[in-house]
Design a protein around this motif. Structure first.
Motif, short mmCIF file in Angstrom:
data_model
loop_
_atom_site.label_atom_id
_atom_site.label_comp_id
_atom_site.label_asym_id
_atom_site.label_seq_id
_atom_site.Cartn_x
_atom_site.Cartn_y
_atom_site.Cartn_z
N PHE A 51 0.69 -1.07 0.10
CA PHE A 51 0.00 0.17 -0.04
C PHE A 51 1.07 1.29 -0.08
O PHE A 51 1.88 1.42 0.91
CB PHE A 51 -0.98 -0.09 1.39
CG PHE A 51 -1.90 -1.02 1.21
CD1 PHE A 51 -3.25 -0.83 0.88
CD2 PHE A 51 -1.81 -2.32 1.61
CE1 PHE A 51 -4.38 -1.65 0.77
CE2 PHE A 51 -2.82 -3.31 1.72
CZ PHE A 51 -4.03 -2.87 1.19
N GLN A 52 0.81 2.00 -1.10
CA GLN A 52 1.53 3.40 -0.92
C GLN A 52 0.78 4.58 -0.63
O GLN A 52 -0.42 4.86 -1.49
CB GLN A 52 2.16 3.30 -2.53
CG GLN A 52 3.16 4.45 -2.59
CD GLN A 52 3.93 4.34 -4.01
OE1 GLN A 52 3.53 5.08 -4.88
NE2 GLN A 52 4.87 3.58 -4.05
N LEU A 53 1.20 5.17 0.44
CA LEU A 53 0.39 6.49 0.74
C LEU A 53 1.22 7.82 0.30
O LEU A 53 2.27 7.90 0.52
CB LEU A 53 0.24 6.66 2.43
CG LEU A 53 -0.77 5.27 2.71
CD1 LEU A 53 0.06 4.02 3.05
CD2 LEU A 53 -1.22 5.69 4.09
N GLU A 54 0.44 8.40 -0.42
CA GLU A 54 1.20 9.67 -1.14
C GLU A 54 0.41 10.89 -1.23
O GLU A 54 -0.69 10.54 -2.29
CB GLU A 54 1.97 9.38 -2.20
CG GLU A 54 3.10 10.79 -2.65
CD GLU A 54 4.04 10.21 -3.88
OE1 GLU A 54 4.79 10.85 -4.21
OE2 GLU A 54 3.65 9.10 -4.46
N ASN A 55 0.51 11.95 -0.94
CA ASN A 55 -0.47 12.99 -0.92
C ASN A 55 -1.85 13.02 -0.87
O ASN A 55 -2.81 13.05 -1.75
CB ASN A 55 -0.31 13.68 -2.42
CG ASN A 55 1.23 14.16 -2.59
OD1 ASN A 55 1.83 14.58 -1.52
ND2 ASN A 55 1.79 13.97 -3.61
N GLY A 56 -2.42 12.07 0.21
CA GLY A 56 -3.68 11.91 0.45
C GLY A 56 -4.35 10.76 -0.35
O GLY A 56 -5.66 10.44 -0.22
N THR A 57 -3.57 10.00 -1.13
CA THR A 57 -3.98 9.14 -2.01
C THR A 57 -3.10 7.77 -1.62
O THR A 57 -2.09 7.60 -1.43
CB THR A 57 -3.67 8.99 -3.52
OG1 THR A 57 -4.40 10.34 -3.87
CG2 THR A 57 -4.32 8.05 -4.51
N THR A 92 -2.63 3.80 -3.14
CA THR A 92 -2.58 2.91 -4.25
C THR A 92 -2.09 1.40 -3.73
O THR A 92 -1.60 1.34 -2.72
CB THR A 92 -1.72 3.41 -5.37
OG1 THR A 92 -0.21 3.50 -4.93
CG2 THR A 92 -2.22 4.54 -5.95
N TYR A 93 -2.58 0.38 -4.47
CA TYR A 93 -2.25 -0.78 -4.08
C TYR A 93 -1.65 -1.97 -5.14
O TYR A 93 -2.06 -1.66 -6.42
CB TYR A 93 -3.43 -1.78 -3.40
CG TYR A 93 -3.38 -3.19 -3.31
CD1 TYR A 93 -2.47 -3.75 -1.96
CD2 TYR A 93 -3.56 -3.98 -4.23
CE1 TYR A 93 -2.60 -5.08 -1.90
CE2 TYR A 93 -3.49 -5.47 -4.08
CZ TYR A 93 -2.77 -6.02 -2.79
OH TYR A 93 -2.51 -7.26 -2.68
N LYS A 94 -0.78 -2.48 -4.75
CA LYS A 94 -0.11 -3.50 -6.02
C LYS A 94 0.24 -4.72 -5.35
O LYS A 94 0.67 -4.67 -3.91
CB LYS A 94 1.06 -2.91 -6.79
CG LYS A 94 2.42 -2.75 -6.04
CD LYS A 94 3.39 -2.47 -7.00
CE LYS A 94 3.30 -0.72 -7.35
NZ LYS A 94 4.79 -0.25 -7.80
N SER A 95 0.37 -5.87 -5.94
CA SER A 95 0.89 -7.17 -5.42
C SER A 95 1.51 -8.07 -6.16
O SER A 95 1.25 -7.79 -7.68
CB SER A 95 -0.15 -8.18 -4.69
OG SER A 95 -1.13 -8.29 -5.73
N LYS A 96 2.76 -8.78 -6.09
CA LYS A 96 3.40 -9.64 -7.04
C LYS A 96 3.76 -10.99 -6.34
O LYS A 96 4.19 -10.79 -5.08
CB LYS A 96 4.63 -8.87 -7.67
CG LYS A 96 4.22 -7.79 -8.59
CD LYS A 96 5.55 -7.11 -8.96
CE LYS A 96 5.31 -6.13 -9.98
NZ LYS A 96 6.67 -5.50 -10.83
#
Length: 500
Positions: free
Chosen positions: A37-43, A45-49
């Motif tokens: 989970f990446q938190l940046e500027n109030g947003t 995003t999610y990724k997985s591998k």
């Protein structure tokens, strides 16, 4: 870090053969899935591998389980001749490199690790698998824990076993903080101290250890590795897990090592049989080491996490849960200066803030009795595991707060904050949701120990609900927000916060 069960595509095998080759048998065996989970500027995003381990790649290429895991034995290729399949049972088993437990940091690089000889360097930004690293190429150990400790300058300490024809040893390892060149990896790692097991061919299993400012504390517990049985497990048609047993006829022993000199202190500290997987914190005070652990009175629960048990519903699952020993936070006190002048039968704990005792016995050993670090209310939440503290500020130092998962089911179903001084709890819980290990993120330059946020990935089997990243105020345990992900995620073990 999560483990994900993978079911391989159907083949021309019969149904019993297909199930044998394409299903993992234990919760710990699924292929490692990295998620972010990446938190940046109030947003958010999610990724997985999936980790591109040799185990994962080989299994995928063969469309079946080829590499044995902790509780799953890979059987010979059914497409081989009868003679070929027979010979396969006598081949040395391929060691898994499925690093599915934790993220660790050595010399500024990020790795994913389990408890084998292998780790994988990964990019925490892209989740790409970089390099496979074999501990045994750098130091004489057959693996290391997935829970190292770190000093402020980046020096890391870990523990690993050595196995040989003359028996085994427990080894405390130091890894220097800085690289000398771009491909340095684990160069410079050294064994600080080796400890002989109570029984050469039955060393204890361990998952973590304690570290204070000056000492490493190794807990030799009655979960025993039956080395002859593990070595012959493939021939016997058994997984490695079958060679790990709870043997409560042995006491639990604490070994205290000066981490600067490698000296093993002569004091012999014992307690009643218990099992521990995760230490909370360790610190020194008034000539004693204070050791806080999550402890179970029965170490046989590893076998309860077979998937055939976890899939049972209703009364069957309740019976499994009721038979599983829950972990509770406990405090032990180990006095460092115990010599012949110390009176027999005297409590050697000088600390007024804990009721833990350490009493010298007639044979010169010290018998340690714990203090519970919780109120009776914790029993309603099934105990506590996956403990975390404000690590950068409090590791190896006197502290007040820790956080963990309450295990009201076989997996965590609540988040709990405990005050070690008052033993009061704060709880986050929602029906049908299962939070992962809490990750503490401190507020920069904060003065209060619990000034920060708690991050936890919360999963659910409910069809009309989403998985989400939960953010709690670490002081009040009030929910600050959640970021939902509209896909099903597996329940994970351990995670890490990486500032940018």
């Amino acid at each position: 870090m999560a483990v994900k069960e993978v079911a391989f595509a159907p083949t021309d095998l019969s149904e019993p053969e297909l199930l044998m080759h394409s299903k993992f048998n234990h919760w710990f065996d699924g292929m490692a899935l990295l998620h972010q989970f990446q938190l940046e500027n109030g947003t958010v995003t999610y990724k997985s591998k999936f980790l591109q381990s040799d185990s994962y790649v080989t299994n995928s290429q063969h469309n079946r389980i080829v590499v044995s895991e902790f509780g799953t034995l890979a059987v010979p290729d059914p497409c081989k001749s009868i003679f070929g399949r027979f010979i396969s049972w006598f081949e040395m088993p391929r060691s898994t490199d499925n690093s599915s437990v934790n993220y660790v940091v050595y010399k500024g690089d990020y790795y994913v690790s389990s408890e084998t000889s292998y780790m994988h360097k990964v990019d925490p930004e892209t989740l790409e698998t970089k390099e496979k690293v074999d501990w045994s190429k750098f130091i004489a150990v057959n693996g290391a824990t997935a829970h190292p400790h770190y000093e402020p300058d980046g020096t890391a300490y870990n523990m690993g076993n050595s196995y040989g024809k003359h028996g085994s040893s427990y080894n405390i390892i130091r890894i220097p903080p800085q690289k000398s060149n771009c491909s340095d990896m684990l160069q410079g790692a050294k064994v600080v101290c080796s400890i002989a097991p109570a029984e050469k061919m039955k060393p204890s299993y361990y998952h973590s250890f304690g570290m204070s400012e000056n000492y490493v504390i190794f807990i030799e517990q009655p979960i025993k590795l039956n080395l002859p049985r593990i070595i012959t497990s493939k021939f016997l048609g058994k997984p490695i897990a079958d060679g790990i047993n709870w043997e409560p006829q042995y006491k639990t022993r604490f070994h205290v090592v000066n981490k600067h000199t490698g000296e093993l202190l002569p004091g012999q500290f014992y307690s009643k049989p218990f099992a521990t997987f995760h230490q909370i914190n360790t610190f020194e005070d008034q000539g004693c080491v204070v050791l806080d652990l999550c402890c179970q009175d029965d170490g046989g629960s590893l076998h309860n996490y077979q998937l055939q048990n976890l899939r049972k519903a209703g009364e069957g699952l309740d019976q499994i849960y009721n038979s599983t020993a829950r972990a509770f936070p406990r405090r032990f006190v180990l006095p460092l200066n115990v010599d012949s002048s110390v009176p027999i039968g005297q409590n050697l704990n000088p600390l007024s803030y804990t009721s833990a005792s350490a009493v010298k016995e007639a044979d010169g050993t010290v018998w340690c009795m714990h203090e519970n670090l919780h109120s009776e209310d914790l029993k309603e939440f099934g105990g506590l595991e996956f403990p975390q503290i404000n690590y950068s500020r409090c590791n190896g130092k006197k502290y007040r707060f820790f956080y963990g998962c309450g295990f009201g089911h076989l997996v965590g179903d609540s988040l709990i904050k405990i005050d070690t001084e008052t033993k009061q709890m704060k709880i986050w819980q929602e029906d049908g949701f299962y939070p992962s290990e809490p990750v503490f993120v401190p507020v920069p330059k904060a003065t209060a120990e619990d000034s920060g946020v708690i991050l936890s990935v919360v999963v659910t089997p409910l069809q009309n609900k989403n998985t989400f990243l939960l953010i709690l105020d670490a002081e009040t345990f009030r929910e600050l927000g959640r970021a939902e992900v509209p896909i099903q995620l597996p329940y994970g073990f351990h995670g890490i916060f990486v500032p940018r």
